[in-house]
Motif scaffolding. Structure first.
Motif, PDB file in Angstrom:
ATOM      1  N   ILE A  83      -2.070  -3.589  20.281  1.00 39.09           N
ATOM      2  CA  ILE A  83      -1.293  -2.834  19.349  1.00 39.09           C
ATOM      3  C   ILE A  83      -2.385  -1.452  18.677  1.00 39.09           C
ATOM      4  O   ILE A  83      -3.514  -2.045  18.574  1.00 39.09           O
ATOM      5  N   LEU A  84      -1.665  -0.604  18.320  1.00 38.76           N
ATOM      6  CA  LEU A  84      -2.384   0.363  17.817  1.00 38.76           C
ATOM      7  C   LEU A  84      -2.026   0.552  16.174  1.00 38.76           C
ATOM      8  O   LEU A  84      -0.775   0.638  16.088  1.00 38.76           O
ATOM      9  N   LEU A  85      -2.940   0.255  15.332  1.00 40.49           N
ATOM     10  CA  LEU A  85      -2.654   0.495  14.067  1.00 40.49           C
ATOM     11  C   LEU A  85      -3.034   1.690  13.467  1.00 40.49           C
ATOM     12  O   LEU A  85      -4.381   2.164  13.705  1.00 40.49           O
ATOM     13  N   GLU A  86      -2.290   2.399  12.836  1.00 35.37           N
ATOM     14  CA  GLU A  86      -2.483   3.719  12.172  1.00 35.37           C
ATOM     15  C   GLU A  86      -2.128   3.740  10.652  1.00 35.37           C
ATOM     16  O   GLU A  86      -0.944   3.244  10.295  1.00 35.37           O
TER      17      GLU A  86
ATOM     18  N   ASP B   3      -3.858   7.512   0.529  1.00 38.30           N
ATOM     19  CA  ASP B   3      -4.850   7.442  -0.413  1.00 38.30           C
ATOM     20  C   ASP B   3      -5.634   5.842  -0.281  1.00 38.30           C
ATOM     21  O   ASP B   3      -6.867   5.906  -0.600  1.00 38.30           O
ATOM     22  N   ASP B   4      -4.976   4.921  -0.032  1.00 40.37           N
ATOM     23  CA  ASP B   4      -5.652   3.728   0.157  1.00 40.37           C
ATOM     24  C   ASP B   4      -5.814   3.144   1.541  1.00 40.37           C
ATOM     25  O   ASP B   4      -5.639   1.867   1.992  1.00 40.37           O
ATOM     26  N   GLU B   5      -5.785   4.181   2.420  1.00 35.41           N
ATOM     27  CA  GLU B   5      -6.020   3.886   3.977  1.00 35.41           C
ATOM     28  C   GLU B   5      -7.112   2.821   4.315  1.00 35.41           C
ATOM     29  O   GLU B   5      -6.752   1.688   5.122  1.00 35.41           O
ATOM     30  N   LYS B   6      -8.263   2.486   3.645  1.00 34.18           N
ATOM     31  CA  LYS B   6      -9.231   1.947   3.914  1.00 34.18           C
ATOM     32  C   LYS B   6      -8.924   0.391   3.750  1.00 34.18           C
ATOM     33  O   LYS B   6      -8.943  -0.386   4.656  1.00 34.18           O
ATOM     34  N   ALA B   7      -8.502   0.435   2.186  1.00 30.07           N
ATOM     35  CA  ALA B   7      -7.983  -0.904   1.778  1.00 30.07           C
ATOM     36  C   ALA B   7      -6.798  -1.558   2.766  1.00 30.07           C
ATOM     37  O   ALA B   7      -6.665  -2.877   3.243  1.00 30.07           O
TER      38      ALA B   7
ATOM     39  N   PHE C  65       0.680  -1.039  -0.035  1.00 30.93           N
ATOM     40  CA  PHE C  65      -0.032   0.099   0.218  1.00 30.93           C
ATOM     41  C   PHE C  65       0.776   1.238  -0.103  1.00 30.93           C
ATOM     42  O   PHE C  65       1.955   1.218   0.549  1.00 30.93           O
ATOM     43  N   SER C  66       0.307   2.360  -0.601  1.00 34.16           N
ATOM     44  CA  SER C  66       1.033   3.502  -0.768  1.00 34.16           C
ATOM     45  C   SER C  66       0.760   4.382   0.757  1.00 34.16           C
ATOM     46  O   SER C  66       1.561   5.198   1.123  1.00 34.16           O
TER      47      SER C  66
END
Length: 90
Positions: A61-64, A68-72, A29-30
């Motif tokens: 854990i916290l995932l951040e 542009d492709d954050e949801k995927a 992912f970008s």
């Protein structure tokens, strides 16, 4: 930016093979992707960073994810963790 707290439940945590699979997936992912455990925050696209966290079974854990492709990216990485990296517990 998307954030999500996730409990890692696979036997190996985020060590060795699961860490490698997580980093490989993050690099597809970008978006910028970070993992935090306690007060330590690392780039999820770095195998060394992920290994430094020493995430064990039962750790939260916290995932951040931001980009542009954050949801995927969030959906795919969350699924990977929730499905225990496709590895059966021993």
């Amino acid at each position: 930016m998307l954030t999500k707290n996730i409990v890692v439940m696979n036997k190996a945590g985020l060590h060795a093979k699961p860490a490698s699979l997580f980093v490989q997936t993050a690099n597809e992912f970008s978006s910028e992707i970070y993992i935090s455990k306690g007060s330590t925050r690392v780039n999820a696209k770095s195998i060394m960073g992920v290994m430094i966290l020493a995430v064990s079974k039962g750790d939260e854990i916290l995932l951040e994810v931001n980009g542009d492709d954050e949801k995927a990216a969030m959906d795919r990485l969350t699924s990977l963790i929730e499905n225990k990296f496709g590895m059966p517990d021993e």
